[in-house]
Design an enzyme around this catalytic site. Structure first.
Site, PDB file in Angstrom:
ATOM      1  CG  ASP A   1      10.927  68.455 108.366  1.00  0.00           C
ATOM      2  OD1 ASP A   1      11.417  68.585 107.231  1.00  0.00           O
ATOM      3  OD2 ASP A   1      11.528  68.752 109.416  1.00  0.00           O
TER       4      ASP A   1
ATOM      5  CB  SER B   1      17.751  71.596 110.400  1.00  0.00           C
ATOM      6  OG  SER B   1      17.590  71.491 109.013  1.00  0.00           O
TER       7      SER B   1
ATOM      8  CG  HIS C   1      12.547  71.977 108.598  1.00  0.00           C
ATOM      9  ND1 HIS C   1      13.173  70.830 109.022  1.00  0.00           N
ATOM     10  CD2 HIS C   1      13.522  72.917 108.497  1.00  0.00           C
ATOM     11  CE1 HIS C   1      14.465  71.052 109.154  1.00  0.00           C
ATOM     12  NE2 HIS C   1      14.706  72.318 108.857  1.00  0.00           N
TER      13      HIS C   1
END
Length: 337
Positions: free
Chosen positions: A278, A175, A308
């Site tokens: 995601d 991320s 995610h």
């Protein structure tokens, strides 16, 4: 990834039934009445799950030490160093720098403990897990500067760390940590950093800010707005919330690796892990394509039907266990000569 059609990418956004069952049975509750309360709730949530991880805590095969290291502004940050307990292999241990997730405003060293322990145990690497300073207390570009300074410190002190960066120097994260890794890989190339970064591990990365999407790619950048079933980043939309907290400079290469003014030729090879649900899916697909078009070697794993950071929030799933195993295989590929 080059072998997947756009239809297949879109199909990866269909919710996996087992994943739906998991997140409906244990929904995320991390929205506090204040930002600091939300940060604490996130940490508590993940701490309750770590006994389910394949390596829930320190292991005999890995030596872990904490260090305070200096930053360019005179402040110190913490890093955790992981070394193979039996010493480096013949030829020496590669060096892996890991940067945690959390939107530049949450997270700590515990987020990358599992990966670092696996890499030290299974790949005989020395890992440095960096606790960079967080927004909103520390705005852009302090966090990314911390990560670069930690990289410089680790390479200058590689002999003390018992690492041999000539055997491989990889930057990685998930991320926001994936964004940082992509940024540092480009910075390494641009500055002729020695020893050079040889690999970048980009797990569910943020690599193309919504306000910077080139018009000819807008029809391929839809997951930010269409992927509304992701239980972690549901209704993410544009970058306005992160921008208010982190306050990045819109066109800075320390924020937007996709639109780097000098392109991507000569940057280190990349391993992607990307999730179909995601909202960040499409920018990873586009970045992989951009790197390949620039002659960069990439490996891309797409996990359909899951969202995610699913492997950290629902670690009991078989898909989560496979993801973690794939992470080690992908890092091993990055370390191949």
């Amino acid at each position: 990834m080059a072998h997947l059609t756009r239809a297949e990418v879109l199909a990866s956004g269909e919710v996996d039934p087992e994943f739906r069952k998991a997140f409906e049975a244990r929904p995320l509750i991390m929205n506090g009445s204040t930002f600091l309360e939300s940060r604490a709730l996130r940490a508590e949530h993940l701490q309750r799950l770590r006994h389910l991880y394949s390596i829930p805590g320190p292991i005999p095969e890995v030596i872990e030490t904490m260090q305070d290291i200096p930053m360019r502004d005179g402040e110190n940050i913490r890093v955790r160093v992981y070394q193979p307990a039996n010493g480096p292999p013949e030829g020496g241990s590669p060096l892996i720098m890991m940067y945690h997730e959390g939107g530049w405003c949450m997270g700590d060293l515990t987020d990358e403990d599992l990966n670092c322990r696996m890499f030290a145990r299974d790949l005989k690497a020395v890992c440095v897990n960096v606790e960079y300073r967080l927004a909103p207390e520390h705005k852009f570009p302090i966090g990314v500067n911390d990560c670069w300074d930690a990289l410089e410190w680790a390479t200058k002190n590689s002999s003390t760390l018992r690492a041999t960066p000539s055997q491989g120097l990889v930057v990685g994260g998930s991320s926001a940590g994936g964004n940082i890794a992509a940024v540092l890989a480009l910075l390494s190339r641009d500055s002729n950093f020695s020893p050079p970064i040889t690999g970048q591990f980009l797990s569910v990365p943020v690599v193309l800010p919504s306000q910077n999407v080139p018009s000819h790619f807008s029809h391929l950048y839809t997951s930010r707005f269409d992927n509304n079933s992701d239980p972690v980043l549901r209704d993410m939309g544009d970058d306005s919330r992160i921008s208010q907290i982190y306050e990045p400079e819109k066109n800075s290469p320390l924020w937007d690796p996709f639109n780097h003014v000098d392109g991507h030729k000569g940057v280190a090879k990349a391993f992607f892990q990307v999730c179909g649900l995601d909202p960040l899916r499409d920018e990873a697909v586009l970045y992989d394509q951009k790197l390949r078009a620039s002659g960069v070697l990439t490996r891309f794993e797409l996990y359909g039907g899951v969202g995610h950071m699913f492997w950290t929030n629902w670690p009991e799933l078989e898909r989560s266990k496979k993801f973690v195993e794939d992470t080690v295989r992908g890092m091993s590929w990055l370390l191949e000569k």
